[in-house]
Design an enzyme around this catalytic site. Structure first.
Site, PDB file in Angstrom:
ATOM      1  N   HIS A 196       0.873  -1.174   0.000  1.00  0.00           N
ATOM      2  CA  HIS A 196       0.000   0.000   0.000  1.00  0.00           C
ATOM      3  C   HIS A 196       0.912   1.226   0.000  1.00  0.00           C
ATOM      4  O   HIS A 196       1.512   1.552   1.036  1.00  0.00           O
ATOM      5  CB  HIS A 196      -0.887   0.018   1.250  1.00  0.00           C
ATOM      6  CG  HIS A 196      -1.752  -1.188   1.402  1.00  0.00           C
ATOM      7  ND1 HIS A 196      -3.089  -1.206   1.059  1.00  0.00           N
ATOM      8  CD2 HIS A 196      -1.481  -2.427   1.889  1.00  0.00           C
ATOM      9  CE1 HIS A 196      -3.601  -2.402   1.322  1.00  0.00           C
ATOM     10  NE2 HIS A 196      -2.645  -3.167   1.824  1.00  0.00           N
ATOM     11  N   PHE A 197       1.009   1.910  -1.130  1.00  0.00           N
ATOM     12  CA  PHE A 197       1.888   3.079  -1.226  1.00  0.00           C
ATOM     13  C   PHE A 197       1.138   4.406  -1.059  1.00  0.00           C
ATOM     14  O   PHE A 197       1.726   5.471  -1.198  1.00  0.00           O
ATOM     15  CB  PHE A 197       2.685   3.049  -2.528  1.00  0.00           C
ATOM     16  CG  PHE A 197       3.850   2.087  -2.521  1.00  0.00           C
ATOM     17  CD1 PHE A 197       4.248   1.438  -1.364  1.00  0.00           C
ATOM     18  CD2 PHE A 197       4.565   1.822  -3.688  1.00  0.00           C
ATOM     19  CE1 PHE A 197       5.323   0.550  -1.352  1.00  0.00           C
ATOM     20  CE2 PHE A 197       5.646   0.945  -3.685  1.00  0.00           C
ATOM     21  CZ  PHE A 197       6.024   0.310  -2.526  1.00  0.00           C
ATOM     22  N   ARG A 198      -0.180   4.351  -0.807  1.00  0.00           N
ATOM     23  CA  ARG A 198      -0.966   5.457  -0.252  1.00  0.00           C
ATOM     24  C   ARG A 198      -1.234   6.623  -1.194  1.00  0.00           C
ATOM     25  O   ARG A 198      -1.896   7.583  -0.778  1.00  0.00           O
ATOM     26  CB  ARG A 198      -0.291   5.996   1.023  1.00  0.00           C
ATOM     27  CG  ARG A 198      -0.011   4.971   2.110  1.00  0.00           C
ATOM     28  CD  ARG A 198      -1.257   4.291   2.590  1.00  0.00           C
ATOM     29  NE  ARG A 198      -1.045   3.522   3.823  1.00  0.00           N
ATOM     30  CZ  ARG A 198      -1.882   2.619   4.273  1.00  0.00           C
ATOM     31  NH1 ARG A 198      -2.991   2.342   3.609  1.00  0.00           N
ATOM     32  NH2 ARG A 198      -1.648   1.975   5.397  1.00  0.00           N
ATOM     33  N   HIS A 225       1.783   3.931   8.361  1.00  0.00           N
ATOM     34  CA  HIS A 225       1.088   5.031   9.031  1.00  0.00           C
ATOM     35  C   HIS A 225       2.138   5.830   9.798  1.00  0.00           C
ATOM     36  O   HIS A 225       3.207   5.311  10.131  1.00  0.00           O
ATOM     37  CB  HIS A 225       0.037   4.509  10.010  1.00  0.00           C
ATOM     38  CG  HIS A 225      -1.019   3.665   9.385  1.00  0.00           C
ATOM     39  ND1 HIS A 225      -2.056   4.191   8.647  1.00  0.00           N
ATOM     40  CD2 HIS A 225      -1.206   2.322   9.380  1.00  0.00           C
ATOM     41  CE1 HIS A 225      -2.839   3.211   8.220  1.00  0.00           C
ATOM     42  NE2 HIS A 225      -2.343   2.062   8.646  1.00  0.00           N
ATOM     43  N   ASN A 235      -6.880   0.736  -2.062  1.00  0.00           N
ATOM     44  CA  ASN A 235      -7.578   1.536  -1.051  1.00  0.00           C
ATOM     45  C   ASN A 235      -6.863   2.858  -0.801  1.00  0.00           C
ATOM     46  O   ASN A 235      -6.361   3.145   0.273  1.00  0.00           O
ATOM     47  CB  ASN A 235      -7.782   0.749   0.242  1.00  0.00           C
ATOM     48  CG  ASN A 235      -6.516   0.130   0.780  1.00  0.00           C
ATOM     49  OD1 ASN A 235      -5.577  -0.141   0.045  1.00  0.00           O
ATOM     50  ND2 ASN A 235      -6.477  -0.107   2.076  1.00  0.00           N
ATOM     51  N   HIS A 272      -8.957 -10.318   0.589  1.00  0.00           N
ATOM     52  CA  HIS A 272      -8.749 -10.081   2.023  1.00  0.00           C
ATOM     53  C   HIS A 272      -9.895 -10.802   2.725  1.00  0.00           C
ATOM     54  O   HIS A 272     -11.043 -10.359   2.675  1.00  0.00           O
ATOM     55  CB  HIS A 272      -8.766  -8.586   2.346  1.00  0.00           C
ATOM     56  CG  HIS A 272      -8.536  -8.284   3.801  1.00  0.00           C
ATOM     57  ND1 HIS A 272      -7.573  -7.404   4.232  1.00  0.00           N
ATOM     58  CD2 HIS A 272      -9.145  -8.746   4.932  1.00  0.00           C
ATOM     59  CE1 HIS A 272      -7.604  -7.337   5.557  1.00  0.00           C
ATOM     60  NE2 HIS A 272      -8.552  -8.137   6.000  1.00  0.00           N
ATOM     61  N   HIS A 318      -2.354 -12.614   2.968  1.00  0.00           N
ATOM     62  CA  HIS A 318      -1.932 -12.539   4.374  1.00  0.00           C
ATOM     63  C   HIS A 318      -2.676 -13.515   5.298  1.00  0.00           C
ATOM     64  O   HIS A 318      -3.385 -13.110   6.226  1.00  0.00           O
ATOM     65  CB  HIS A 318      -2.016 -11.116   4.914  1.00  0.00           C
ATOM     66  CG  HIS A 318      -3.244 -10.332   4.547  1.00  0.00           C
ATOM     67  ND1 HIS A 318      -4.517 -10.839   4.594  1.00  0.00           N
ATOM     68  CD2 HIS A 318      -3.374  -9.045   4.136  1.00  0.00           C
ATOM     69  CE1 HIS A 318      -5.374  -9.896   4.228  1.00  0.00           C
ATOM     70  NE2 HIS A 318      -4.711  -8.806   3.946  1.00  0.00           N
ATOM     71  N   ASP A 333       2.542  -6.817   2.640  1.00  0.00           N
ATOM     72  CA  ASP A 333       1.409  -6.009   3.100  1.00  0.00           C
ATOM     73  C   ASP A 333       1.915  -4.699   3.702  1.00  0.00           C
ATOM     74  O   ASP A 333       1.433  -4.236   4.739  1.00  0.00           O
ATOM     75  CB  ASP A 333       0.535  -6.771   4.097  1.00  0.00           C
ATOM     76  CG  ASP A 333      -0.828  -6.096   4.314  1.00  0.00           C
ATOM     77  OD1 ASP A 333      -1.177  -5.198   3.522  1.00  0.00           O
ATOM     78  OD2 ASP A 333      -1.517  -6.456   5.272  1.00  0.00           O
TER      79      ASP A 333
END
Length: 444
Positions: free
Chosen positions: A61-63, A306, A93, A178, A231, A302
């Protein structure tokens, strides 16, 4: 005498036939000779080092867009190559969600000239885009479709059987899942203890995961659609998935293979909080049992960064997720050094497995004609993970202070030296990953 763009000299090269001491010649981004002789524009001395197929991380997840204060495509891909990763599959996401052709195109445009590693982007299934997915999954640069059965918000949450069946009915590529059961987690929300992240796996218990995995296997078999369960955290799931290998592949993460809740939550607090959760030492040992039975097909990090400020909020206000793309390979090399798995199994889980499961074109092995992707490692190097080594914008890792054996010395992406001895290359050269299901040579 041949002349190459790049020559890897003197290393132990891990080919499909096994390790060989050989020089590797590269031209135009492809492997052109194993056992090369001649000159090159650049020679990389690999004496005493092992040359592995380039590591592929199939879940990050590179946001970007929308959450760049945590990470962006540039910083995330920098962390990837610093850890020996040549290619990543990035998750949908973001804000806005990656759930349309325009959103995929936007991410590809953002990545161009900024990402250090090769890349593909998942399109997220929603309760409204099922009929578009058969076209969206075939877009160049698309890793496939991702379903969140739980642990997501807004339109990316697809939790009802009828909606899941509709998604599975549209398209042909393997769907990433997921698998946590939203209804069970909602019913157990009172199991969370304010200020105590150790209650996270009590709330999101084994049955939440196993129930969702059972459901998606049943729905996938009815739809005749192959799936990939991400995962996996419980031995019971891996046992079940091992009985359904005709339709299901699966992934485990380095953190679930390394951390045990009894030690991690008291030491790390919310830094150990992720979905699905870090569970007990018995769970961790059970994952290793099934790993050594050959059930997991790939390792994904994964990577879900944050900020420390966000993580510092009292549980359950603290967000779930931890950085991991840069430590994926070092953790596995350390486990190999301690006899938990072989180097050949590391290669299978980090490159060959991804090529097999996702039908990558030109990646996943060191062979003539393949992309010149290499992860060059020092298997004997003993070192400690420190914050100043981390490239993620998050700036922390649950593994800082951990002493490891084995480290990536170099990362080469299609013949470009992206990292050598902890220093980045000249410029980002990442490009979209090619999939056999999305395009045909020559663009036909």
């Amino acid at each position: 005498m041949a002349t190459y763009d790049l020559l890897l000299r003197g290393g132990t090269v891990h080919t499909p036939g096994g390790p060989v001491r050989a020089d590797v010649g590269v031209s135009d981004g492809r492997i052109v000779a194993i056992g090369a002789t001649g000159d090159a524009g650049r020679v990389v001395d690999c004496t005493g080092l092992d040359v592995l197929p380039g590591v592929i991380d199939t879940q990050v997840h590179f946001r970007e867009p929308g959450l760049e204060h945590k990470e962006d495509l540039a910083s995330g891909s920098e962390a990837a190559v610093m850890g020996g990763v040549v290619a990543v599959f990035e998750m949908p996401n973001t804000k806005p969600n990656t759930d349309s052709a325009d959103a995929i195109a936007d991410k590809l445009a953002r990545a161009k000239g900024r990402m250090w590693c090769d890349h593909a982007f998942y399109v997220g299934a929603t309760n409204h885009n099922a009929r578009d997915l058969s076209e969206l999954e075939r877009l160049p640069g698309t890793a496939g479709v991702k379903i969140f059965m739980g642990a997501s918000t807004g339109d990316l949450l697809v939790s009802e059987d009828a909606r899941l069946a509709e998604v599975l009915a549209h398209g042909h590529r393997r769907v990433a899942i997921h698998a946590e059961d939203e209804d069970r987690m909602n019913a157990r929300v009172d199991q969370r203890v304010t200020g105590d992240p150790a209650s996270h796996p009590v709330w999101r218990d084994d049955e939440s995961a196993l129930l969702a995995t059972r459901r998606i296997l049943r729905l996938a078999r009815a739809a005749r659609r192959r799936i990939h369960v991400l995962h996996v955290t419980t031995p019971a799931e891996l046992e079940l998935l091992g009985q359904n290998k005709d339709i299901a592949t699966c992934e485990v993460t380095p953190q679930h293979l390394t951390l045990a809740g009894e030690e991690a939550y008291p030491r790390l607090g919310a830094l150990a909080q992720m979905n699905p959760p870090i569970r007990s030492g018995a769970h961790r040992d059970g994952l290793w049992h099934w790993l050594n039975q050959g059930v997991p097909d790939v390792i994904g990090s994964d990577h879900a960064p944050h900020t420390l400020e966000e993580k510092g909020k009292p549980y359950p206000a603290s967000p779930s997720g931890m950085p991991g793309v840069q430590t994926l390979l070092p953790l596995l090399l350390n486990h190999a050094a301690h006899g938990r798995l072989t180097l050949q199994r590391v290669i299978e889980l980090t490159s060959a497995g991804a090529q097999r499961v996702f039908n990558l074109s030109g990646k996943g092995r060191i062979a003539k004609g393949y992309d010149a992707d290499f992860t060059i490692v020092d298997l004997k190097k003993r070192w400690t993970v420190t914050e100043d080594w981390l490239a993620s914008r998050a700036g922390w890792s649950p593994f800082t202070g951990m002493e490891l054996t084995g480290k990536a010395v170099g990362t080469i992406v299609r013949g470009h030296v992206a990292m050598w001895e902890d220093a980045l290359g000249d410029a980002p050269q990442g490009a979209p990953i090619r999939f056999e299901a999305t395009e045909f040579p020559g663009g036909a």
